[in-house]
Design an enzyme around this catalytic site. Structure first.
Site, PDB file in Angstrom:
ATOM      1  N   HIS A   1      35.408  73.521  73.308  1.00 19.26           N
ATOM      2  CA  HIS A   1      35.844  71.634  72.688  1.00 19.26           C
ATOM      3  C   HIS A   1      36.556  72.098  71.190  1.00 19.26           C
ATOM      4  O   HIS A   1      36.907  70.744  71.331  1.00 19.26           O
ATOM      5  CB  HIS A   1      34.568  71.041  72.655  1.00 19.26           C
TER       6      HIS A   1
ATOM      7  N   ASP B   1      40.067  69.691  74.798  1.00 17.39           N
ATOM      8  CA  ASP B   1      38.930  68.343  75.273  1.00 17.39           C
ATOM      9  C   ASP B   1      39.350  67.940  76.528  1.00 17.39           C
ATOM     10  O   ASP B   1      39.229  69.498  77.710  1.00 17.39           O
ATOM     11  CB  ASP B   1      40.313  67.242  74.660  1.00 17.39           C
TER      12      ASP B   1
END
Length: 438
Positions: free
Chosen positions: A410, A414
């Site tokens: 992450h 995204d």
């Protein structure tokens, strides 16, 4: 006469150290050019290290089971004048350092001491799985780890650095003894639950020591979770066209190409097409720099005879047609089952696929194979009644369905990119051409 130094070879992009499994030669033994001197292992693959010169082993600098950083001198060979010496080190990886030759009159019996280097503020540091494991066991938090001066390459913290830090910390704590504090005893003592020692086991148990490969895998997984904030997205794909096509062509395919076609080459083909559309999932991170990989090298998890998993790599998968992918998949899977994988077979992967459906799982939440930023898990293909849209309206049909799950880092991928990429893979599989030529 000259001394040739044999160094620990670099086994891959993210491999900073290797474990010595076994010495085939000892001091005083004669060795030929390219003859095996020792066996080493990383968390990816075992390998043999050959001699880069012909002569006599004069010194062995490490013991079996020692963990040695890459580029470190591990043995020395005394060569006669005119004895063959490899132009470049005949080690498992071409990235290994070139051999160092020194005159025997200037031969130093002890290796030069490396000064500790303090970490640079704000700069990302690499910690080996061994160092992270020791830190966890000894209660050294990440903030303390960042402050430890490293004597390794580019200031890297070595095993000795962290052990020295722990020893000094313990001594410092023991020298600062506070005055005893008298505590008035309560009228009634509370019962204090005792925590059993780590080597105490209740009931009928069997103690099984982890083998070396399982220990390395465990360290690799811990490091991955420690490094990357994992997020997992899920999707479902109707792979009926893919299943029916394979069923129709598998006999002719094997007869014509001499290879059995599995679903893995079809999965790889779909993933490669989507990586071209979303190249950011095919990268790695170096501090705050994004290293976008132009090569598409697909890793595929394969089972070893021991039950452990390894990830051989299909290099330049985007340049192969379905026949080429099938041959690569089968070759690497067979080599893994027979313990015949070479070090280069597991290096430089940029994206990994793991087929958890092979073992009957519907889906899973895989751990990223560092230094990559994403890994796709494909589940078992099951027949289910589903709603199918037709020009005449909705109807219920029996279809071959499969769950997909993708874990991604992450820090760089995204949720929007991760979910969009996964949906694109599912869409590619669902729209498989039932009339596909191969």
């Amino acid at each position: 006469m000259a001394i040739v130094e044999l160094v620990m070879p670099k086994m891959g992009e993210s491999i900073m150290e290797a474990t010595i499994l076994r010495w085939h030669k000892k001091p005083g033994d004669k060795v030929k050019l390219d003859e095996t001197v020792l066996e080493i292992a990383t968390d990816k693959v075992d390998s043999e290290v050959p001699s880069i010169a012909e002569g006599e082993i004069t010194e062995v600098l490490f013991n079996e089971n020692d963990v040695v950083p890459v580029g470190t001198v591990i043995a020395r060979v005394l060569t006669a004048a005119g004895a063959p010496v490899a132009a470049s080190p005949a080690t498992p990886s071409p990235a290994a350092a070139a051999p160092k030759v020194v005159s025997d009159s200037h031969f130093q019996t002890a290796p030069a001491r490396t000064e500790a280097v303090a970490p640079v503020s704000g700069e990302a540091r690499f910690y080996s799985p061994l160092v992270l494991t020791i830190a966890q066991q000894e209660g050294v938090n990440f903030a303390e780890l960042e402050k430890i001066p490293g004597s390794g390459t580019e200031g890297r913290v070595t095993k000795n650095d962290i052990l020295d830090y722990i020893a000094n910390r313990s001594n410092s704590t023991s020298t600062h003894i506070q005055e005893p504090v008298v505590v008035q005893e309560a009228p009634k003592q509370r019962e204090v639950a005792t925590v059993p020692a780590s080597n105490s086991y209740g009931g009928n148990v069997e103690i099984i020591e982890m083998d070396r490969m399982r220990k390395l895998i465990a360290e690799h997984m811990v490091r991955s979770v420690h490094t990357s904030p994992h997020v997992t997205s899920f999707a479902e794909a109707d792979v009926t066209n893919m299943v029916r096509w394979r069923e129709q062509v598998k006999k002719d395919f094997e007869k014509r190409e001499g290879e059995k076609i599995t679903f893995m080459p079809l999965f790889v083909e779909a993933v490669v097409k989507c990586i071209k559309k979303f190249p950011l999932v095919n990268c790695s991170l170096d501090g705050d720099k994004i290293i976008l990989k132009k090569d598409i090298n697909i890793g595929m998890a394969a089972a070893l005879p021991s039950g452990n998993l390894i990830v051989p790599v299909i290099r330049n998968a985007d340049t192969l047609n379905l026949v080429g992918l099938t041959k690569q998949v089968n070759q690497l899977a067979n080599a893994a089952r027979q313990n015949r994988l070479k070090p280069e077979d597991t290096q430089n992967g940029t994206f990994t696929i793991t087929n958890v459906g092979t073992f009957g799982s519907l889906t899973g939440t895989p751990i990223i194979n560092q230094p990559q930023v994403a890994i796709l898990a494909v589940g078992a293909i099951k027949k289910r009644p589903v709603v199918v849209e037709t020009p005449q309206g909705d109807s219920i049909a029996i279809r071959h369905m499969m769950y997909l799950s993708m874990s991604y880092d992450h820090r760089i991928v995204d949720g929007s990119l991760g979910s969009t990429f996964l949906s694109a893979v599912a869409h590619e599989m669902e729209n498989f051409d039932p009339g596909k030529e191969y």
